[in-house]
Design a protein around this motif. Structure first.
Motif, mmCIF file in Angstrom:
data_model
loop_
_atom_site.group_PDB
_atom_site.id
_atom_site.type_symbol
_atom_site.label_atom_id
_atom_site.label_comp_id
_atom_site.label_asym_id
_atom_site.label_seq_id
_atom_site.Cartn_x
_atom_site.Cartn_y
_atom_site.Cartn_z
ATOM 1 N N LEU A 66 0.820 -1.206 0.000
ATOM 2 C CA LEU A 66 0.000 0.000 0.000
ATOM 3 C C LEU A 66 0.859 1.264 0.000
ATOM 4 N N GLY A 67 1.932 1.257 0.773
ATOM 5 C CA GLY A 67 2.813 2.422 0.841
ATOM 6 C C GLY A 67 3.431 2.741 -0.506
ATOM 7 N N GLU A 68 3.903 1.726 -1.187
ATOM 8 C CA GLU A 68 4.490 1.940 -2.509
ATOM 9 C C GLU A 68 3.452 2.471 -3.489
ATOM 10 N N MET A 69 2.247 1.910 -3.426
ATOM 11 C CA MET A 69 1.175 2.370 -4.313
ATOM 12 C C MET A 69 0.833 3.828 -4.039
ATOM 13 N N ALA A 70 0.793 4.199 -2.773
ATOM 14 C CA ALA A 70 0.464 5.581 -2.410
ATOM 15 C C ALA A 70 1.548 6.534 -2.902
ATOM 16 N N GLY A 76 -5.503 6.016 -7.069
ATOM 17 C CA GLY A 76 -6.663 6.611 -7.726
ATOM 18 C C GLY A 76 -7.430 5.666 -8.633
ATOM 19 N N GLY A 77 -6.799 4.623 -9.123
ATOM 20 C CA GLY A 77 -7.465 3.688 -10.019
ATOM 21 C C GLY A 77 -8.202 2.565 -9.314
ATOM 22 N N ILE A 78 -8.176 2.555 -7.996
ATOM 23 C CA ILE A 78 -8.821 1.485 -7.248
ATOM 24 C C ILE A 78 -10.293 1.833 -7.013
ATOM 25 N N PRO A 79 -11.203 0.940 -7.444
ATOM 26 C CA PRO A 79 -12.627 1.196 -7.223
ATOM 27 C C PRO A 79 -12.928 1.360 -5.730
ATOM 28 N N GLY A 80 -13.761 2.340 -5.411
ATOM 29 C CA GLY A 80 -14.125 2.600 -4.022
ATOM 30 C C GLY A 80 -13.282 3.677 -3.368
ATOM 31 N N LEU A 81 -12.252 4.147 -4.062
ATOM 32 C CA LEU A 81 -11.400 5.193 -3.494
ATOM 33 C C LEU A 81 -11.512 6.452 -4.347
ATOM 34 N N GLY A 82 -12.193 7.444 -3.811
ATOM 35 C CA GLY A 82 -12.297 8.733 -4.486
ATOM 36 C C GLY A 82 -11.089 9.588 -4.172
ATOM 37 N N LYS A 83 -11.083 10.765 -4.747
ATOM 38 C CA LYS A 83 -9.952 11.690 -4.621
ATOM 39 C C LYS A 83 -9.647 12.022 -3.150
ATOM 40 N N THR A 84 -10.681 12.324 -2.375
ATOM 41 C CA THR A 84 -10.477 12.682 -0.968
ATOM 42 C C THR A 84 -9.885 11.525 -0.188
ATOM 43 N N LEU A 85 -10.429 10.339 -0.388
ATOM 44 C CA LEU A 85 -9.934 9.184 0.357
ATOM 45 C C LEU A 85 -8.537 8.777 -0.081
ATOM 46 N N VAL A 86 -8.216 8.931 -1.337
ATOM 47 C CA VAL A 86 -6.848 8.666 -1.797
ATOM 48 C C VAL A 86 -5.890 9.596 -1.052
ATOM 49 N N GLY A 87 -6.254 10.859 -0.928
ATOM 50 C CA GLY A 87 -5.437 11.820 -0.194
ATOM 51 C C GLY A 87 -5.285 11.450 1.270
ATOM 52 N N ARG A 88 -6.364 10.999 1.873
ATOM 53 C CA ARG A 88 -6.322 10.642 3.299
ATOM 54 C C ARG A 88 -5.489 9.386 3.526
ATOM 55 N N ILE A 89 -5.636 8.396 2.648
ATOM 56 C CA ILE A 89 -4.844 7.173 2.780
ATOM 57 C C ILE A 89 -3.364 7.491 2.582
ATOM 58 N N GLU A 91 -1.913 10.347 3.174
ATOM 59 C CA GLU A 91 -1.509 11.048 4.396
ATOM 60 C C GLU A 91 -1.180 10.051 5.500
ATOM 61 N N LEU A 92 -2.032 9.067 5.699
ATOM 62 C CA LEU A 92 -1.852 8.074 6.754
ATOM 63 C C LEU A 92 -0.610 7.216 6.512
ATOM 64 N N VAL A 93 -0.438 6.782 5.279
ATOM 65 C CA VAL A 93 0.686 5.904 4.953
ATOM 66 C C VAL A 93 2.023 6.656 5.010
ATOM 67 N N THR A 94 2.026 7.904 4.596
ATOM 68 C CA THR A 94 3.295 8.635 4.548
ATOM 69 C C THR A 94 3.667 9.304 5.871
ATOM 70 N N THR A 95 2.662 9.734 6.657
ATOM 71 C CA THR A 95 2.968 10.435 7.909
ATOM 72 C C THR A 95 2.725 9.591 9.155
ATOM 73 N N GLY A 96 1.927 8.537 9.020
ATOM 74 C CA GLY A 96 1.571 7.733 10.189
ATOM 75 C C GLY A 96 0.411 8.328 10.969
#
Length: 185
Positions: A66-70, A76-89, A91-96
Motif C-alpha cells: 500500500l505504501g508503494e502504491m500511495a 486513484g485507479g482502485i474502485p471505491g477510493l475517491g480523490k479525498t480518500l486517496v489523499g487521506r490514505i 496522508e496516513l501511509v506517509t505520515t503515520g
C-alpha cells in the motif's frame, strides 16, 4: 475491531530503537473502518460513512504494498477510493497520522466508543441513546438501563435493556483481559 494507537507509529517487535514503520494495509483498513464508526457517532451523513466503509474494504483487498502504491500515485485507479480518500490514505501511509481520525477521537466522547463494544449496540443505536438520554459514559448507560429508561426508547424494549446490562457486565468483567499477541506488546 479497534486499530492500533495512532499516537505512536508501529515499530518492529523487539526493537525499540528502529524507525517507526508506516501502517500496513490491514492497519489502514482498520483505521478507515473506525473513522466510519466515529463519523456515524458524530452524526455525519450516510454517504460519507459509507465511503469510509467501502474504502476500508477496498484497502483490505489491495494486492501489493500500500505504501508503494500511495507514493507512486496508483491509488486513484482502485474502485471505491475517491480523490479525498486517496489523499487521506496517502496522508496516513506517509505520515503515520490521519488528521480526520485525530479530530474525531478528540470530538467523540470515549464512553461512546466503549459502548460500541457492547453486543447489539452499533453506532446508530449508541448515537440514539446518547442524544435522547444525554448519556456519554458506560456508568450513565448502566444507570439509565437500571432505571428502565432504555426500554422506553424507540427500537428498544425490556429484552434489549436486559441484554445491554449483560453486555456492560461482560465488558466490566473482562476489561483487563487481552488476546495473547496484544498482551505481548
Amino acid at each position: 475491531m479497534m486499530p492500533p494507537s495512532m499516537g505512536d507509529a508501529a515499530t518492529t517487535p523487539g526493537r525499540g530503537d528502529e524507525a517507526p514503520q508506516p501502517p500496513d494495509k490491514n492497519e489502514v483498513a482498520a483505521i478507515l473502518d473506525e473513522v466510519s464508526m466515529l463519523l456515524e457517532l458524530d452524526g455525519s451523513n450516510t454517504y460519507e460513512v459509507r465511503a469510509y466503509q467501502n474504502a476500508a474494504r477496498a484497502v483490505a483487498m489491495i494486492e501489493g504494498d500500500l505504501g508503494e502504491m500511495a507514493r507512486a500515485g496508483a491509488l486513484g485507479g482502485i474502485p471505491g477510493l475517491g480523490k479525498t480518500l486517496v489523499g487521506r490514505i496517502t496522508e496516513l501511509v506517509t505520515t503515520g497520522h490521519l488528521a480526520i481520525y485525530d479530530e474525531l477521537l478528540a470530538k467523540v466522547p470515549p464512553g461512546l466508543r466503549q459502548m460500541l463494544r457492547i453486543s447489539g449496540l452499533g453506532p446508530k443505536r449508541v448515537r440514539q441513546i446518547s442524544q435522547t438520554l444525554n448519556i456519554t459514559t458506560l456508568a450513565e448507560l448502566r444507570a439509565a438501563a437500571e432505571r428502565g429508561e432504555i426500554a422506553g426508547l424507540p427500537g428498544f424494549g425490556a429484552k434489549s435493556q436486559e441484554n445491554l446490562l449483560k453486555g456492560i457486565d461482560f465488558l466490566e468483567r473482562h476489561a483487563d483481559r487481552y488476546l495473547f499477541p496484544v498482551a505481548e506488546e
